[in-house]
Structures are given as C-alpha cells and as structure tokens.
Design a protein around this motif. Structure first.
Motif, mmCIF file in Angstrom:
data_model
loop_
_atom_site.group_PDB
_atom_site.id
_atom_site.type_symbol
_atom_site.label_atom_id
_atom_site.label_comp_id
_atom_site.label_asym_id
_atom_site.label_seq_id
_atom_site.Cartn_x
_atom_site.Cartn_y
_atom_site.Cartn_z
ATOM 1 N N TRP A 108 0.874 -1.162 0.000
ATOM 2 C CA TRP A 108 0.000 0.000 0.000
ATOM 3 C C TRP A 108 0.908 1.206 0.000
ATOM 4 C CZ3 TRP A 108 -0.179 -1.255 5.532
ATOM 5 C CH2 TRP A 108 0.035 -0.162 6.364
ATOM 6 N N ILE A 109 0.545 2.175 -0.788
ATOM 7 C CA ILE A 109 1.318 3.407 -0.911
ATOM 8 C C ILE A 109 0.421 4.562 -0.492
ATOM 9 C CG2 ILE A 109 2.583 4.959 -2.460
ATOM 10 C CD1 ILE A 109 2.253 1.529 -3.691
ATOM 11 N N THR A 110 0.890 5.316 0.514
ATOM 12 C CA THR A 110 0.139 6.463 1.003
ATOM 13 C C THR A 110 0.768 7.741 0.474
ATOM 14 O OG1 THR A 110 -0.366 5.287 3.056
ATOM 15 C CG2 THR A 110 -0.678 7.684 3.059
ATOM 16 N N SER A 111 -0.025 8.595 -0.136
ATOM 17 C CA SER A 111 0.389 9.957 -0.483
ATOM 18 C C SER A 111 0.091 10.787 0.756
ATOM 19 C CB SER A 111 -0.404 10.484 -1.686
ATOM 20 O OG SER A 111 -0.112 9.707 -2.820
ATOM 21 N N VAL A 112 1.130 11.060 1.530
ATOM 22 C CA VAL A 112 0.967 11.672 2.853
ATOM 23 C C VAL A 112 0.554 13.137 2.719
ATOM 24 C CG1 VAL A 112 2.105 12.207 5.039
ATOM 25 C CG2 VAL A 112 2.666 10.084 3.826
ATOM 26 N N GLN A 113 -0.548 13.467 3.397
ATOM 27 C CA GLN A 113 -1.063 14.828 3.385
ATOM 28 C C GLN A 113 -0.941 15.520 4.737
ATOM 29 O OE1 GLN A 113 -4.740 13.366 1.724
ATOM 30 N NE2 GLN A 113 -4.358 14.504 -0.161
ATOM 31 N N VAL A 114 -0.821 14.725 5.805
ATOM 32 C CA VAL A 114 -0.595 15.266 7.143
ATOM 33 C C VAL A 114 0.200 14.215 7.911
ATOM 34 C CG1 VAL A 114 -2.802 14.389 8.048
ATOM 35 C CG2 VAL A 114 -1.710 16.326 9.161
ATOM 36 N N ALA A 115 1.159 14.681 8.749
ATOM 37 C CA ALA A 115 2.003 13.733 9.483
ATOM 38 C C ALA A 115 2.584 14.359 10.733
ATOM 39 C CB ALA A 115 3.146 13.240 8.584
ATOM 40 N N TRP A 116 2.899 13.487 11.688
ATOM 41 C CA TRP A 116 3.584 13.944 12.909
ATOM 42 C C TRP A 116 4.948 14.523 12.566
ATOM 43 C CZ3 TRP A 116 5.921 9.948 10.883
ATOM 44 C CH2 TRP A 116 7.117 9.458 11.391
ATOM 45 N N ASN A 117 5.540 14.040 11.492
ATOM 46 C CA ASN A 117 6.834 14.539 11.024
ATOM 47 C C ASN A 117 6.595 15.322 9.730
ATOM 48 O OD1 ASN A 117 9.378 14.987 10.045
ATOM 49 N ND2 ASN A 117 9.980 12.837 9.981
ATOM 50 N N PRO A 118 6.728 16.635 9.747
ATOM 51 C CA PRO A 118 6.447 17.443 8.561
ATOM 52 C C PRO A 118 7.256 17.045 7.321
ATOM 53 C CG PRO A 118 6.818 18.862 10.470
ATOM 54 C CD PRO A 118 7.136 17.464 10.894
ATOM 55 N N ALA A 119 8.400 16.388 7.525
ATOM 56 C CA ALA A 119 9.210 15.953 6.381
ATOM 57 C C ALA A 119 8.478 14.902 5.536
ATOM 58 C CB ALA A 119 10.558 15.399 6.858
ATOM 59 N N TRP A 120 7.503 14.212 6.117
ATOM 60 C CA TRP A 120 6.763 13.197 5.368
ATOM 61 C C TRP A 120 5.643 13.792 4.502
ATOM 62 C CZ3 TRP A 120 5.711 7.832 7.862
ATOM 63 C CH2 TRP A 120 6.914 7.243 8.235
ATOM 64 N N VAL A 121 5.188 14.991 4.836
ATOM 65 C CA VAL A 121 4.091 15.611 4.083
ATOM 66 C C VAL A 121 4.546 15.829 2.644
ATOM 67 C CG1 VAL A 121 2.599 17.642 3.890
ATOM 68 C CG2 VAL A 121 3.121 16.682 6.144
ATOM 69 N N GLY A 122 3.716 15.374 1.709
ATOM 70 C CA GLY A 122 4.047 15.487 0.290
ATOM 71 C C GLY A 122 4.852 14.309 -0.248
ATOM 72 N N THR A 123 5.187 13.342 0.614
ATOM 73 C CA THR A 123 5.926 12.159 0.165
ATOM 74 C C THR A 123 4.974 10.993 -0.029
ATOM 75 O OG1 THR A 123 6.376 11.232 2.376
ATOM 76 C CG2 THR A 123 7.933 12.896 1.533
ATOM 77 N N GLU A 124 5.499 9.930 -0.604
ATOM 78 C CA GLU A 124 4.765 8.676 -0.679
ATOM 79 C C GLU A 124 5.457 7.677 0.234
ATOM 80 O OE1 GLU A 124 4.200 7.383 -4.754
ATOM 81 O OE2 GLU A 124 2.324 8.508 -4.794
ATOM 82 N N GLN A 125 4.685 7.028 1.075
ATOM 83 C CA GLN A 125 5.197 6.017 1.993
ATOM 84 C C GLN A 125 4.659 4.662 1.553
ATOM 85 O OE1 GLN A 125 7.409 6.643 4.582
ATOM 86 N NE2 GLN A 125 7.467 8.676 3.648
ATOM 87 N N ALA A 126 5.558 3.745 1.217
ATOM 88 C CA ALA A 126 5.165 2.409 0.759
ATOM 89 C C ALA A 126 5.345 1.402 1.888
ATOM 90 C CB ALA A 126 5.997 1.996 -0.444
ATOM 91 N N ARG A 127 4.410 0.500 2.018
ATOM 92 C CA ARG A 127 4.450 -0.546 3.033
ATOM 93 C C ARG A 127 4.063 -1.872 2.384
ATOM 94 N NH1 ARG A 127 6.551 3.222 4.795
ATOM 95 N NH2 ARG A 127 5.994 4.506 6.577
#
Length: 165
Positions: A108-127
C-alpha cells in the motif's frame, strides 16, 4: 481449434491458477479498522530487534473504501507533558500520518497529506503487507527513521488485528 485459441485458453488457465493477489483483491481485504498487536524494529546493520514503543504500544490504522488511510502508533507508558522538553519527547513515542492510499500488488502506498513529522508531508510512503485471516502484517522498507536515527537503517515489523467492537 486454432493454435491461437489454444494459446489464449492456456494463458487464461495459467493466469488464473498462478496469479498473485492483485490490487482489487488486496484493496477490498485491507479496508476497515485494524488495531495494533505488536510493533518491532529491526536494525539492518546488526539484525537487532527491539520494541521502540515499549512492550504494549497502542495504535490503529484505517483504510476506507474511498481510498483514504489514517495510521497512528503511540508508545506505552506515555504521560501528559507540562514542560517544553517533555512535550518534545512525546514525539519520540509517536508515529502518525494520513492521506490517500493505493494498492499495488502486496504494497500500500500512502500519499501523505498530514504527518507527525512534517518531512513526510508530500511524500509517498510504501508498506509491504500480507493479510492472513484477521491479521495484517506490515513491513516497511529499510530507512532511517527520525525517532531512532542513531540506529541507522531500520525497518518496522508491525502486526495489526481486524478491529472487532
């Protein structure tokens, strides 16, 4: 029967018999609310495994049919903070993000729109994930996590159970 027709039928049989779980299958199975069962970190350099949020962390992940996800894990034994230093330390016992998700095979790939770590906002996180019955097993890629950057490259090994009210 023509050779083309035979090859076509044979390919259909092989495709359906040996196909991996496709996005449609996994997308439907992953939908719902999942409660954290365990959360461990593996250190790439040493093979060491440790529970970064303690023995009894809490958390949930939710996948909606509309393609939205929310993910939050918190450590056990968290206490309300009163000082600036205590408040900052609470970030070390939390992982949280939300956004749009899509399924690609066993990821699953999340297009991060809000996060505890601002560096993740705007990234894609794959799991990478696997569903077996009511268990959702999750494996992150190797990466340096801000919460324990001193360990170098690590990956998370997370198990959830389908939430039952």
């Amino acid at each position: 029967m023509t050779i083309k027709r035979v090859l076509f039928i044979a390919s259909i049989i092989i495709f359906t018999a040996f196909r991996p779980a496709f996005a449609g299958d996994n997308a439907k199975q992953i939908q719902g609310i999942w409660q954290l069962v365990s959360y461990n970190i593996e250190v790439k350099a040493t093979g060491e495994k440790f529970p970064p949020m303690g023995a009894h962390p809490s958390g949930y992940t939710i996948f909606t049919p509309e393609g939205r996800t929310w993910f939050m894990l918190t450590g056990d034994d968290r206490k309300p903070a009163t000082t600036t230093e205590e408040k900052a330390k609470l970030l070390d016992t939390m992982v949280a993000y939300a956004g749009a998700y899509r399924i690609e095979g066993d990821k699953w790939i999340t297009s991060v729109q809000v996060a505890w770590n601002p560096a993740w906002v705007g990234t894609e996180q794959a799991r990478q994930f696997k569903i077996e019955g009511d268990k959702l097993q999750v494996l992150t890629p190797w990466r340096v996590m801000p919460n324990w950057a001193d360990k170098g490259e690590t990956r998370s090994i997370i198990t959830f159970e389908r939430f039952k009210q």
